[in-house]
Design an enzyme around this catalytic site. Structure first.
Site, short mmCIF file in Angstrom:
data_model
loop_
_atom_site.label_atom_id
_atom_site.label_comp_id
_atom_site.label_asym_id
_atom_site.label_seq_id
_atom_site.Cartn_x
_atom_site.Cartn_y
_atom_site.Cartn_z
N ILE A 244 -7.67 -5.24 -9.11
CA ILE A 244 -8.13 -6.21 -10.10
C ILE A 244 -7.80 -5.74 -11.51
O ILE A 244 -7.46 -6.54 -12.39
CB ILE A 244 -9.64 -6.51 -9.94
CG1 ILE A 244 -10.03 -7.78 -10.70
CG2 ILE A 244 -10.48 -5.33 -10.40
CD1 ILE A 244 -9.46 -9.03 -10.12
N SER B 291 -9.75 6.96 -14.07
CA SER B 291 -9.82 6.90 -12.61
C SER B 291 -9.50 8.28 -12.04
O SER B 291 -8.55 8.92 -12.48
CB SER B 291 -8.83 5.88 -12.05
OG SER B 291 -8.80 5.95 -10.63
N LYS C 266 -17.41 -8.58 -11.78
CA LYS C 266 -18.37 -9.16 -10.86
C LYS C 266 -18.36 -8.38 -9.53
O LYS C 266 -17.30 -7.85 -9.14
CB LYS C 266 -18.10 -10.65 -10.63
CG LYS C 266 -16.73 -10.94 -9.99
CD LYS C 266 -16.80 -10.87 -8.47
CE LYS C 266 -15.43 -10.97 -7.85
NZ LYS C 266 -15.45 -10.69 -6.41
N ASP D 299 -18.41 -10.73 -1.67
CA ASP D 299 -17.63 -10.30 -2.82
C ASP D 299 -16.75 -11.45 -3.32
O ASP D 299 -16.75 -11.75 -4.52
CB ASP D 299 -16.78 -9.07 -2.49
CG ASP D 299 -15.97 -8.60 -3.67
OD1 ASP D 299 -16.54 -7.95 -4.56
OD2 ASP D 299 -14.76 -8.91 -3.72
#
Length: 308
Positions: free
Chosen positions: A14, A36, A91, A169
């Site tokens: 994403i 990350s 989200k 999800d």
């Protein structure tokens, strides 16, 4: 005004598919760093293994966009808010409702912006659908959200764990649209969750909601879809049928079908910039409440083990 220096935390699909292009296309933001432990970032941008490392040793940032799994988002958001850093939450905004409430209070005390980003609300057909439905009487709603988990979530083991939501999800995207466009609030009456024998989260769900005036709202979620994918909401009203397809990007009304350019994440970042500039937050937990209710009230059925 100088652009907001933002760090992207979590460099999965994403982040690369949506966040990086949206940030690059918005003059209100400049990408200051990526974070990350599993990724080397992108050329020319400072990259760090953790948010702690960024805040201690990295370039200065004004905001962070948290694109990590929801189970770890609370700790990251808390760390940022303590420093007065604005926070964009992918989200769902968290793994639980209570932790999101705590984050809202932290943002209020620090004066930072907290933004729960429901990207599907920014799909092209959603705003005109909301406007058209505002003065209609809704008699029935059908939501069909079926996709192939192997295509859209390959190798994402976290999504099957508690807090990862499973089929909700993607399903929460439909709920984010429905709670935004329907003129009356709605709540769960009954439902069934299908859990693979080797997973902790559902692979499918059939739910029946009811709005405040008694109109039925059915929801069919499934991660086992092959072939064409289905992201559709059909709303029957006293003035005819309103239908959103392709995740909200295409709107069909009695007058015809409307096609517009899909700019979901561009819209999200424009909204985030406005919130920062005006010193406000935007945290709607309505869609997550409905998912929590499904886990509380729907019965569970065990189905065949899932192998990716």
């Amino acid at each position: 005004m100088e652009p907001t220096r933002i760090a992207l935390v979590g460099m999965g699909k994403i982040a690369r598919d949506q966040h990086l292009p949206a940030i690059a296309g918005d003059a209100g933001f400049s990408l200051a760093a990526t974070v990350s432990p599993h990724d080397r970032g992108i050329d020319g941008i400072p990259h760090l293994d953790s948010l702690d490392d960024l805040l201690a040793n990295g370039p200065a940032v004004d905001a962070v966009a948290l694109c990590t799994p929801p189970q770890v988002r609370y700790d990251l958001a808390t760390l940022a808010l303590k420093r007065g850093i604005h926070v964009f939450l992918e989200k769902p905004p968290g793994a639980t409702l209570a932790e999101v409430d705590v984050l809202q209070e932290r943002a209020r005390k620090t004066g930072s912006t907290l933004f729960a980003a429901w990207h599907s609300r920014f799909a092209a057909g959603v705003a005109p659908a909301r406007a058209w439905l505002a003065d209609r009487h809704v008699s029935k709603v059908e939501i069909v959200w079926r996709e192939d988990v192997r295509v859209w979530h390959p190798g994402q083991a976290w999504i099957w764990e508690p807090g990862g939501l499973g089929v909700f999800d993607p399903g929460i995207n439909a709920l984010s649209i429905a709670t935004h466009i329907l003129p009356r609030p709605f709540f769960l009456r009954s439902g069934t969750l299908e859990l693979p024998a080797n997973r902790a989260a559902p692979i499918a769900a059939q739910l029946l909601f009811c709005d405040a005036a008694g109109a039925p709202i059915s929801m069919d979620l499934d991660w086992r879809q092959t072939g064409p994918q289905s992201w559709d909401i059909t709303i029957e009203t006293d003035a005819g049928t309103c239908k959103l397809t392709r995740g909200g990007s295409v709107l069909t009304l009695p007058s015809g079908t409307e096609h517009s350019e899909d700019r979901e994440y561009a819209g999200l970042y424009a909204r985030f910039a406005t919130l920062i500039r005006t010193g406000r937050s935007d945290v709607d937990t309505g869609p997550l409440k409905l998912v929590a209710d499904a886990f509380l009230r729907a019965r569970r059925e065990t189905v065949e083990a899932f192998v990716e």
